[in-house]
Design a protein around this motif. Structure first.
Motif, mmCIF file in Angstrom:
data_model
loop_
_atom_site.group_PDB
_atom_site.id
_atom_site.type_symbol
_atom_site.label_atom_id
_atom_site.label_comp_id
_atom_site.label_asym_id
_atom_site.label_seq_id
_atom_site.Cartn_x
_atom_site.Cartn_y
_atom_site.Cartn_z
ATOM 1 N N GLU A 149 -25.425 24.081 18.716
ATOM 2 C CA GLU A 149 -24.753 25.084 17.974
ATOM 3 C C GLU A 149 -23.933 25.872 18.535
ATOM 4 O OE1 GLU A 149 -28.385 27.378 16.729
ATOM 5 O OE2 GLU A 149 -28.981 25.763 15.284
ATOM 6 N N THR A 150 -23.906 26.194 19.880
ATOM 7 C CA THR A 150 -23.271 26.712 20.608
ATOM 8 C C THR A 150 -22.057 25.760 21.049
ATOM 9 O OG1 THR A 150 -24.628 26.456 22.441
ATOM 10 C CG2 THR A 150 -25.086 28.470 21.254
ATOM 11 N N GLY A 151 -22.146 24.600 21.128
ATOM 12 C CA GLY A 151 -20.875 23.754 21.410
ATOM 13 C C GLY A 151 -20.957 23.361 22.804
ATOM 14 N N ILE A 152 -22.066 23.301 23.499
ATOM 15 C CA ILE A 152 -22.426 23.119 24.797
ATOM 16 C C ILE A 152 -22.826 21.392 24.716
ATOM 17 C CG2 ILE A 152 -24.104 23.004 26.802
ATOM 18 C CD1 ILE A 152 -24.339 26.106 26.289
ATOM 19 N N ILE A 153 -23.441 21.054 23.822
ATOM 20 C CA ILE A 153 -23.796 19.909 23.423
ATOM 21 C C ILE A 153 -22.776 19.375 22.473
ATOM 22 C CG2 ILE A 153 -25.166 17.908 23.001
ATOM 23 C CD1 ILE A 153 -27.436 19.476 24.221
ATOM 24 N N ASN A 154 -21.966 18.086 22.458
ATOM 25 C CA ASN A 154 -21.344 17.658 21.411
ATOM 26 C C ASN A 154 -21.539 16.284 20.953
ATOM 27 O OD1 ASN A 154 -19.118 19.866 21.602
ATOM 28 N ND2 ASN A 154 -18.609 18.787 23.610
ATOM 29 N N THR A 155 -21.100 15.971 19.468
ATOM 30 C CA THR A 155 -21.504 14.788 18.919
ATOM 31 C C THR A 155 -21.165 13.706 19.873
ATOM 32 O OG1 THR A 155 -21.134 15.474 16.848
ATOM 33 C CG2 THR A 155 -21.157 13.293 17.255
ATOM 34 N N GLY A 156 -22.001 12.577 20.274
ATOM 35 C CA GLY A 156 -21.462 11.606 21.074
ATOM 36 C C GLY A 156 -22.031 11.607 22.424
ATOM 37 N N ASP A 157 -22.082 13.024 23.038
ATOM 38 C CA ASP A 157 -22.789 13.188 24.325
ATOM 39 C C ASP A 157 -24.081 12.764 24.402
ATOM 40 O OD1 ASP A 157 -20.507 14.596 24.839
ATOM 41 O OD2 ASP A 157 -21.657 16.754 24.890
ATOM 42 N N LEU A 158 -24.297 11.984 25.785
ATOM 43 C CA LEU A 158 -25.617 11.220 25.891
ATOM 44 C C LEU A 158 -26.588 12.345 26.694
ATOM 45 C CD1 LEU A 158 -27.318 8.856 26.201
ATOM 46 C CD2 LEU A 158 -26.236 8.155 28.363
ATOM 47 N N VAL A 159 -27.462 12.607 25.928
ATOM 48 C CA VAL A 159 -28.503 13.722 26.420
ATOM 49 C C VAL A 159 -29.859 13.010 26.658
ATOM 50 C CG1 VAL A 159 -29.663 15.899 25.737
ATOM 51 C CG2 VAL A 159 -27.275 15.240 24.935
ATOM 52 N N VAL A 160 -30.643 13.532 27.542
ATOM 53 C CA VAL A 160 -32.003 13.154 28.066
ATOM 54 C C VAL A 160 -32.831 14.422 28.144
ATOM 55 C CG1 VAL A 160 -33.497 12.276 29.821
ATOM 56 C CG2 VAL A 160 -31.596 11.177 29.292
ATOM 57 N N SER A 161 -33.727 14.753 27.422
ATOM 58 C CA SER A 161 -34.615 15.735 27.439
ATOM 59 C C SER A 161 -36.048 15.390 28.243
ATOM 60 C CB SER A 161 -35.018 16.350 26.095
ATOM 61 O OG SER A 161 -33.927 16.904 25.463
ATOM 62 N N ILE A 162 -36.611 16.258 28.961
ATOM 63 C CA ILE A 162 -37.699 15.971 29.636
ATOM 64 C C ILE A 162 -38.724 16.745 29.176
ATOM 65 C CG2 ILE A 162 -38.845 16.001 32.050
ATOM 66 C CD1 ILE A 162 -36.049 14.639 32.040
ATOM 67 N N LEU A 163 -40.021 15.471 28.738
ATOM 68 C CA LEU A 163 -41.045 16.144 28.226
ATOM 69 C C LEU A 163 -42.323 16.078 29.106
ATOM 70 C CD1 LEU A 163 -40.915 14.116 24.855
ATOM 71 C CD2 LEU A 163 -40.418 16.424 25.311
ATOM 72 N N THR A 164 -42.612 17.244 29.544
ATOM 73 C CA THR A 164 -43.270 17.717 30.803
ATOM 74 C C THR A 164 -44.822 17.394 30.911
ATOM 75 O OG1 THR A 164 -43.354 20.021 30.276
ATOM 76 C CG2 THR A 164 -41.460 19.026 31.519
ATOM 77 N N GLY A 165 -45.705 17.706 29.675
ATOM 78 C CA GLY A 165 -47.155 17.633 29.725
ATOM 79 C C GLY A 165 -47.623 17.185 28.341
ATOM 80 N N ILE A 166 -48.702 16.771 28.411
ATOM 81 C CA ILE A 166 -49.347 15.958 27.457
ATOM 82 C C ILE A 166 -50.075 16.967 26.531
ATOM 83 C CG2 ILE A 166 -51.664 15.423 28.387
ATOM 84 C CD1 ILE A 166 -51.333 12.557 27.162
ATOM 85 N N GLY A 167 -50.222 16.702 25.142
ATOM 86 C CA GLY A 167 -50.554 17.533 24.184
ATOM 87 C C GLY A 167 -52.157 17.612 24.360
ATOM 88 N N LEU A 168 -52.943 16.735 25.036
ATOM 89 C CA LEU A 168 -54.430 16.920 25.229
ATOM 90 C C LEU A 168 -54.792 18.093 26.111
ATOM 91 C CD1 LEU A 168 -55.213 13.022 25.494
ATOM 92 C CD2 LEU A 168 -55.427 14.524 23.528
ATOM 93 N N LYS A 169 -53.960 18.522 26.829
ATOM 94 C CA LYS A 169 -54.265 19.561 27.727
ATOM 95 C C LYS A 169 -54.265 21.032 27.053
ATOM 96 C CE LYS A 169 -52.094 17.750 32.022
ATOM 97 N NZ LYS A 169 -52.739 18.205 33.430
ATOM 98 N N ALA A 170 -53.666 20.996 25.640
ATOM 99 C CA ALA A 170 -53.623 22.107 25.109
ATOM 100 C C ALA A 170 -53.868 22.100 23.621
ATOM 101 C CB ALA A 170 -52.101 22.955 25.262
ATOM 102 N N SER A 171 -55.095 21.152 23.524
ATOM 103 C CA SER A 171 -55.398 20.812 22.054
ATOM 104 C C SER A 171 -55.747 22.330 21.113
ATOM 105 C CB SER A 171 -56.423 19.908 22.076
ATOM 106 O OG SER A 171 -57.523 20.194 22.785
ATOM 107 N N SER A 172 -56.162 23.158 22.062
ATOM 108 C CA SER A 172 -56.576 24.205 21.074
ATOM 109 C C SER A 172 -55.491 25.089 20.570
ATOM 110 C CB SER A 172 -57.297 25.232 21.901
ATOM 111 O OG SER A 172 -56.742 25.753 23.207
#
Length: 369
Positions: free
Chosen positions: A344-367
Protein backbone atom coordinates in the motif's frame (compact mmCIF):
# COMPACT_ATOMS: atom_id res chain seq x y z
CA UNK A 1 38.99 -15.08 14.33
CA UNK A 2 38.17 -12.59 17.07
CA UNK A 3 35.44 -10.43 18.56
CA UNK A 4 35.19 -6.73 17.73
CA UNK A 5 32.98 -4.18 19.47
CA UNK A 6 30.34 -2.74 17.16
CA UNK A 7 30.74 0.66 18.86
CA UNK A 8 34.30 1.28 20.07
CA UNK A 9 36.04 -1.30 17.80
CA UNK A 10 37.96 -2.88 20.67
CA UNK A 11 38.91 -6.49 19.92
CA UNK A 12 38.90 -9.57 22.14
CA UNK A 13 39.97 -13.19 21.94
CA UNK A 14 37.18 -15.75 21.79
CA UNK A 15 36.27 -17.01 25.28
CA UNK A 16 33.34 -18.76 26.93
CA UNK A 17 32.39 -15.91 29.30
CA UNK A 18 32.88 -13.03 26.87
CA UNK A 19 29.56 -11.95 25.30
CA UNK A 20 29.83 -8.13 25.30
CA UNK A 21 32.43 -5.38 25.16
CA UNK A 22 33.75 -3.81 28.36
CA UNK A 23 32.00 -0.64 27.18
CA UNK A 24 28.68 -2.50 27.43
CA UNK A 25 27.94 -2.79 23.73
CA UNK A 26 27.50 -5.82 21.48
CA UNK A 27 30.29 -7.71 19.75
CA UNK A 28 30.62 -8.86 16.15
CA UNK A 29 32.62 -11.80 14.89
CA UNK A 30 35.50 -10.91 12.58
CA UNK A 31 36.64 -13.67 10.20
CA UNK A 32 36.83 -14.64 6.56
CA UNK A 33 33.85 -16.54 5.19
CA UNK A 34 33.30 -18.68 2.12
CA UNK A 35 29.98 -20.07 0.92
CA UNK A 36 30.37 -23.46 -0.71
CA UNK A 37 27.38 -25.82 -0.41
CA UNK A 38 28.73 -29.35 -0.23
CA UNK A 39 26.22 -32.21 -0.43
CA UNK A 40 28.95 -34.70 0.50
CA UNK A 41 29.45 -33.46 4.09
CA UNK A 42 27.44 -34.87 7.03
CA UNK A 43 24.16 -33.05 7.51
CA UNK A 44 24.29 -31.79 3.93
CA UNK A 45 20.54 -31.17 3.85
CA UNK A 46 20.78 -28.92 6.90
CA UNK A 47 22.36 -25.50 7.34
CA UNK A 48 25.67 -27.32 7.75
CA UNK A 49 25.86 -27.68 3.97
CA UNK A 50 27.39 -24.18 4.27
CA UNK A 51 29.96 -25.29 6.81
CA UNK A 52 32.75 -23.43 4.97
CA UNK A 53 30.89 -20.20 5.76
CA UNK A 54 30.51 -20.95 9.48
CA UNK A 55 33.06 -20.13 12.21
CA UNK A 56 33.57 -23.75 13.22
CA UNK A 57 36.84 -25.66 12.74
CA UNK A 58 36.68 -28.48 10.23
CA UNK A 59 37.52 -31.15 12.85
CA UNK A 60 34.91 -29.97 15.37
CA UNK A 61 31.98 -32.28 16.14
CA UNK A 62 28.81 -30.42 15.27
CA UNK A 63 25.70 -30.27 17.45
CA UNK A 64 22.84 -30.73 15.03
CA UNK A 65 19.27 -32.00 14.77
CA UNK A 66 19.03 -31.44 11.01
CA UNK A 67 17.99 -27.78 11.26
CA UNK A 68 17.67 -25.60 8.17
CA UNK A 69 16.93 -26.28 4.50
CA UNK A 70 13.28 -25.52 5.22
CA UNK A 71 10.75 -25.26 2.36
CA UNK A 72 10.38 -22.08 0.31
CA UNK A 73 6.92 -22.05 -1.28
CA UNK A 74 4.59 -19.52 -2.93
CA UNK A 75 2.04 -18.21 -0.44
CA UNK A 76 -0.65 -18.59 -3.12
CA UNK A 77 -0.47 -20.50 -6.38
CA UNK A 78 -1.73 -17.49 -8.32
CA UNK A 79 0.81 -15.11 -6.71
CA UNK A 80 4.17 -16.74 -7.53
CA UNK A 81 6.16 -13.59 -6.74
CA UNK A 82 5.46 -13.86 -2.98
CA UNK A 83 7.21 -16.80 -1.31
CA UNK A 84 7.12 -17.83 2.33
CA UNK A 85 10.06 -19.54 4.05
CA UNK A 86 8.64 -22.22 6.36
CA UNK A 87 11.29 -21.93 9.05
CA UNK A 88 8.83 -23.02 11.70
CA UNK A 89 9.61 -26.54 10.45
CA UNK A 90 13.01 -26.55 12.16
CA UNK A 91 13.31 -29.33 14.83
CA UNK A 92 12.04 -27.38 17.86
CA UNK A 93 9.45 -25.48 15.84
CA UNK A 94 11.24 -22.18 15.22
CA UNK A 95 14.06 -20.58 13.26
CA UNK A 96 16.01 -20.18 16.51
CA UNK A 97 17.40 -23.68 15.96
CA UNK A 98 19.77 -22.20 13.37
CA UNK A 99 21.55 -20.02 15.89
CA UNK A 100 21.36 -22.63 18.64
CA UNK A 101 23.07 -25.29 16.52
CA UNK A 102 26.05 -23.08 15.64
CA UNK A 103 26.30 -21.51 19.11
CA UNK A 104 26.17 -24.80 21.05
CA UNK A 105 28.64 -26.38 18.63
CA UNK A 106 31.01 -23.52 19.40
CA UNK A 107 30.48 -23.66 23.18
CA UNK A 108 30.88 -27.44 23.35
CA UNK A 109 34.18 -27.12 21.47
CA UNK A 110 35.31 -24.62 24.14
CA UNK A 111 34.56 -27.17 26.84
CA UNK A 112 31.56 -25.33 28.30
CA UNK A 113 29.51 -27.52 30.68
CA UNK A 114 26.81 -25.09 31.89
CA UNK A 115 24.93 -22.25 30.18
CA UNK A 116 22.20 -19.73 30.99
CA UNK A 117 19.83 -17.98 28.57
CA UNK A 118 16.83 -15.64 28.72
CA UNK A 119 13.92 -15.98 26.34
CA UNK A 120 10.25 -15.30 25.73
CA UNK A 121 9.94 -18.92 24.58
CA UNK A 122 11.33 -20.04 21.24
CA UNK A 123 14.98 -19.25 21.85
CA UNK A 124 14.76 -20.93 25.24
CA UNK A 125 13.38 -24.08 23.65
CA UNK A 126 16.11 -24.08 21.01
CA UNK A 127 18.97 -23.48 23.47
CA UNK A 128 17.50 -26.13 25.83
CA UNK A 129 17.20 -28.70 23.04
CA UNK A 130 20.67 -28.19 21.62
CA UNK A 131 22.21 -28.06 25.10
CA UNK A 132 20.63 -31.44 25.76
CA UNK A 133 22.03 -32.70 22.47
CA UNK A 134 25.47 -31.39 23.46
CA UNK A 135 25.33 -32.75 27.02
CA UNK A 136 25.47 -29.25 28.51
CA UNK A 137 23.45 -28.24 31.59
CA UNK A 138 21.08 -25.39 30.77
CA UNK A 139 19.04 -22.88 32.77
CA UNK A 140 16.45 -20.76 30.95
CA UNK A 141 15.01 -17.52 32.37
CA UNK A 142 11.53 -16.68 31.00
CA UNK A 143 8.90 -14.02 31.69
CA UNK A 144 6.02 -15.39 33.78
CA UNK A 145 3.70 -14.47 30.90
CA UNK A 146 5.39 -16.87 28.45
CA UNK A 147 3.02 -19.28 26.67
CA UNK A 148 2.55 -22.49 28.66
CA UNK A 149 3.24 -24.62 25.61
CA UNK A 150 6.68 -23.07 25.23
CA UNK A 151 7.45 -23.49 28.93
CA UNK A 152 6.49 -27.17 28.80
CA UNK A 153 8.72 -27.66 25.78
CA UNK A 154 11.71 -26.06 27.52
CA UNK A 155 11.21 -28.25 30.59
CA UNK A 156 10.83 -31.38 28.47
CA UNK A 157 14.42 -31.01 27.25
CA UNK A 158 15.63 -31.20 30.85
CA UNK A 159 16.47 -27.51 31.22
CA UNK A 160 16.06 -25.78 34.57
CA UNK A 161 13.35 -23.13 34.22
CA UNK A 162 13.28 -19.85 36.13
CA UNK A 163 10.20 -17.63 35.73
CA UNK A 164 10.71 -13.89 36.21
CA UNK A 165 7.92 -11.45 37.19
CA UNK A 166 7.51 -8.43 34.92
CA UNK A 167 8.22 -7.85 31.25
CA UNK A 168 10.87 -9.15 28.84
CA UNK A 169 13.38 -6.54 30.00
CA UNK A 170 13.12 -7.76 33.61
CA UNK A 171 14.04 -11.26 32.43
CA UNK A 172 17.15 -9.96 30.69
CA UNK A 173 18.27 -8.14 33.83
CA UNK A 174 17.79 -11.30 35.90
CA UNK A 175 19.91 -13.48 33.62
CA UNK A 176 22.74 -10.95 33.47
CA UNK A 177 23.47 -11.56 37.13
CA UNK A 178 23.86 -15.29 36.48
CA UNK A 179 25.98 -14.55 33.40
CA UNK A 180 28.68 -13.00 35.56
CA UNK A 181 29.91 -16.49 36.44
CA UNK A 182 28.21 -18.78 33.89
CA UNK A 183 28.46 -18.93 30.11
CA UNK A 184 25.65 -16.81 28.63
CA UNK A 185 24.30 -18.61 25.57
CA UNK A 186 22.36 -15.53 24.49
CA UNK A 187 20.53 -15.46 21.17
CA UNK A 188 20.66 -11.66 21.35
CA UNK A 189 24.17 -10.95 22.62
CA UNK A 190 26.22 -13.83 21.26
CA UNK A 191 27.62 -13.22 17.73
CA UNK A 192 27.84 -16.96 17.06
CA UNK A 193 24.02 -17.10 17.14
CA UNK A 194 23.86 -14.69 14.19
CA UNK A 195 26.25 -16.98 12.32
CA UNK A 196 23.45 -19.54 12.38
CA UNK A 197 20.62 -17.22 11.37
CA UNK A 198 22.62 -15.87 8.42
CA UNK A 199 22.13 -19.24 6.72
CA UNK A 200 18.55 -18.14 6.00
CA UNK A 201 20.01 -15.83 3.36
CA UNK A 202 22.12 -18.62 1.84
CA UNK A 203 19.15 -20.97 1.59
CA UNK A 204 16.83 -18.39 0.06
CA UNK A 205 19.34 -17.54 -2.65
CA UNK A 206 20.12 -21.19 -3.39
CA UNK A 207 16.44 -22.17 -3.44
CA UNK A 208 15.71 -19.34 -5.89
CA UNK A 209 18.34 -20.65 -8.29
CA UNK A 210 21.21 -18.53 -6.93
CA UNK A 211 19.41 -15.22 -7.27
CA UNK A 212 18.35 -12.74 -4.62
CA UNK A 213 14.73 -11.68 -4.06
CA UNK A 214 13.79 -8.00 -4.28
CA UNK A 215 12.61 -7.89 -0.66
CA UNK A 216 12.69 -10.08 2.45
CA UNK A 217 10.12 -9.50 5.22
CA UNK A 218 10.52 -10.74 8.78
CA UNK A 219 9.23 -10.13 12.31
CA UNK A 220 11.70 -8.06 14.34
CA UNK A 221 12.16 -7.80 18.10
CA UNK A 222 15.82 -7.82 19.05
CA UNK A 223 16.63 -8.48 15.38
CA UNK A 224 18.35 -11.88 15.17
CA UNK A 225 16.63 -12.73 11.85
CA UNK A 226 16.99 -9.24 10.40
CA UNK A 227 20.69 -9.05 11.25
CA UNK A 228 21.36 -12.63 10.21
CA UNK A 229 19.83 -11.89 6.80
CA UNK A 230 21.93 -8.72 6.57
CA UNK A 231 25.16 -10.60 7.31
CA UNK A 232 24.32 -13.48 4.99
CA UNK A 233 23.28 -11.40 1.98
CA UNK A 234 26.33 -9.15 2.37
CA UNK A 235 28.61 -12.18 2.35
CA UNK A 236 26.89 -13.53 -0.76
CA UNK A 237 27.30 -10.16 -2.46
CA UNK A 238 30.96 -9.85 -1.42
CA UNK A 239 31.71 -13.19 -3.09
CA UNK A 240 29.90 -12.24 -6.27
CA UNK A 241 27.16 -14.83 -5.85
CA UNK A 242 24.47 -12.12 -5.96
CA UNK A 243 24.71 -8.63 -7.43
CA UNK A 244 22.41 -6.72 -5.10
CA UNK A 245 21.22 -7.38 -1.55
CA UNK A 246 17.44 -7.50 -1.05
CA UNK A 247 15.64 -4.69 0.72
CA UNK A 248 15.18 -5.91 4.29
CA UNK A 249 11.70 -5.12 5.59
CA UNK A 250 10.83 -5.50 9.27
CA UNK A 251 7.50 -5.75 11.09
CA UNK A 252 6.97 -4.83 14.75
CA UNK A 253 3.89 -4.74 17.03
CA UNK A 254 2.45 -1.26 17.42
CA UNK A 255 2.68 -1.47 21.23
CA UNK A 256 6.47 -1.98 21.16
CA UNK A 257 8.11 -0.64 18.01
CA UNK A 258 11.33 1.27 18.77
CA UNK A 259 12.97 0.36 15.45
CA UNK A 260 9.93 1.48 13.47
CA UNK A 261 9.97 4.79 15.35
CA UNK A 262 13.65 5.34 14.57
CA UNK A 263 13.11 4.46 10.90
CA UNK A 264 10.08 6.71 10.44
CA UNK A 265 11.64 9.63 12.31
CA UNK A 266 15.07 9.10 10.67
CA UNK A 267 16.87 9.33 14.01
CA UNK A 268 20.55 8.48 14.41
CA UNK A 269 19.88 5.98 17.18
CA UNK A 270 17.10 3.77 18.50
CA UNK A 271 15.43 5.05 21.67
CA UNK A 272 13.90 2.76 24.26
CA UNK A 273 10.12 2.41 23.92
CA UNK A 274 8.30 1.03 26.93
CA UNK A 275 5.70 -1.53 25.89
CA UNK A 276 2.31 0.20 25.98
CA UNK A 277 0.01 -2.82 25.89
CA UNK A 278 -0.36 -6.53 25.27
CA UNK A 279 0.49 -8.04 21.89
CA UNK A 280 -0.12 -11.47 20.42
CA UNK A 281 3.35 -11.25 18.87
CA UNK A 282 5.16 -11.95 22.14
CA UNK A 283 8.37 -12.89 20.36
CA UNK A 284 8.89 -9.32 19.10
CA UNK A 285 8.62 -7.27 22.28
CA UNK A 286 12.05 -5.66 22.58
CA UNK A 287 11.92 -2.23 24.20
CA UNK A 288 15.52 -1.48 23.21
CA UNK A 289 17.35 -3.77 20.76
CA UNK A 290 20.91 -4.59 21.80
CA UNK A 291 22.39 -4.18 18.32
CA UNK A 292 20.58 -0.96 17.51
CA UNK A 293 23.30 0.68 15.44
CA UNK A 294 23.81 -2.47 13.36
CA UNK A 295 20.07 -2.61 12.68
CA UNK A 296 20.08 1.02 11.53
CA UNK A 297 23.09 0.26 9.31
CA UNK A 298 21.21 -2.69 7.81
CA UNK A 299 18.19 -0.48 7.08
CA UNK A 300 20.35 2.17 5.45
CA UNK A 301 22.55 -0.23 3.49
CA UNK A 302 19.68 -2.27 2.04
CA UNK A 303 17.25 0.65 1.66
CA UNK A 304 15.10 -1.24 4.14
CA UNK A 305 11.91 -0.16 5.89
CA UNK A 306 9.70 -1.00 8.87
CA UNK A 307 5.98 -1.09 9.54
CA UNK A 308 3.75 -2.04 12.48
CA UNK A 309 0.73 -4.27 13.07
CA UNK A 310 -1.88 -4.52 15.81
CA UNK A 311 -3.59 -7.58 17.26
CA UNK A 312 -6.42 -7.39 14.73
CA UNK A 313 -3.85 -7.40 11.91
CA UNK A 314 -2.15 -10.42 13.47
CA UNK A 315 -5.41 -12.38 13.76
CA UNK A 316 -6.19 -11.63 10.11
CA UNK A 317 -2.71 -12.84 9.19
CA UNK A 318 -3.26 -16.09 11.09
CA UNK A 319 -6.56 -16.65 9.27
CA UNK A 320 -5.03 -16.01 5.85
CA UNK A 321 -2.12 -18.35 6.49
CA UNK A 322 -4.35 -21.08 7.93
CA UNK A 323 -6.54 -20.88 4.82
CA UNK A 324 -3.37 -21.67 2.82
CA UNK A 325 -2.59 -24.72 4.99
CA UNK A 326 0.02 -22.91 7.08
CA UNK A 327 -0.27 -23.03 10.89
CA UNK A 328 2.04 -20.58 12.67
CA UNK A 329 2.22 -18.78 15.98
CA UNK A 330 1.07 -15.13 16.08
CA UNK A 331 4.59 -13.68 15.90
CA UNK A 332 5.02 -15.26 12.45
CA UNK A 333 1.70 -13.91 11.19
CA UNK A 334 2.83 -10.27 11.41
CA UNK A 335 4.41 -10.61 7.97
CA UNK A 336 1.04 -11.04 6.22
CA UNK A 337 -0.38 -7.60 6.99
CA UNK A 338 3.16 -6.29 6.88
CA UNK A 339 3.35 -7.36 3.23
CA UNK A 340 0.02 -5.67 2.50
CA UNK A 341 1.12 -2.42 4.16
CA UNK A 342 4.40 -2.38 2.24
CA UNK A 343 2.34 -2.82 -0.96
CA UNK A 344 0.00 0.00 0.00
CA UNK A 345 2.89 2.40 0.67
CA UNK A 346 4.63 1.57 -2.62
CA UNK A 347 7.67 -0.06 -1.05
CA UNK A 348 6.74 -3.36 -2.69
CA UNK A 349 5.63 -3.06 -6.31
CA UNK A 350 3.84 -5.46 -8.63
CA UNK A 351 6.28 -8.05 -9.95
CA UNK A 352 8.77 -7.68 -7.10
CA UNK A 353 10.04 -11.02 -5.82
CA UNK A 354 9.34 -11.16 -2.07
CA UNK A 355 10.21 -13.73 0.58
CA UNK A 356 8.51 -13.61 3.99
CA UNK A 357 10.00 -15.54 6.91
CA UNK A 358 7.59 -17.63 9.00
CA UNK A 359 9.38 -18.09 12.29
CA UNK A 360 7.44 -20.29 14.73
CA UNK A 361 4.93 -23.15 14.57
CA UNK A 362 1.34 -22.63 15.69
CA UNK A 363 1.42 -25.61 18.07
CA UNK A 364 3.50 -23.46 20.45
CA UNK A 365 0.64 -21.02 20.93
CA UNK A 366 -2.48 -23.15 20.47
CA UNK A 367 -4.24 -21.34 23.34
CA UNK A 368 -4.25 -18.05 21.40
CA UNK A 369 -7.81 -17.27 20.16
Amino acid sequence: MQYECTTCNKTYKISSLRYQCDCGNALALVRESHICPNPQVPGAMSLWRYREALPIDVDTDIVTLGEGMTPLVPLAVNVPEHFVKLDYLCPTGSYKDRGASVLLTHLKALGVETVVEDSSGNAGAAIAAYSARAGIHCTIYCPESTSQGKLRQISAYGAELKLVPGNRMATTEAVKRAAETTCYASHNWHPFFLEGTKTLAYEIVEQLGWRAPTHVICPVGFGSIYLGLFIGFRELQAQGIIVNTPRLLGVQPDVCCPIYNADVNKTESITRMAQTGETLAEGTTAELPIRGQMILDAIATTDGAFTTVNNTDIKIGLEILSAKGIYVEPTSAVVVKGYQKFRETGIINTGDLVVSILTGIGLKASSVP
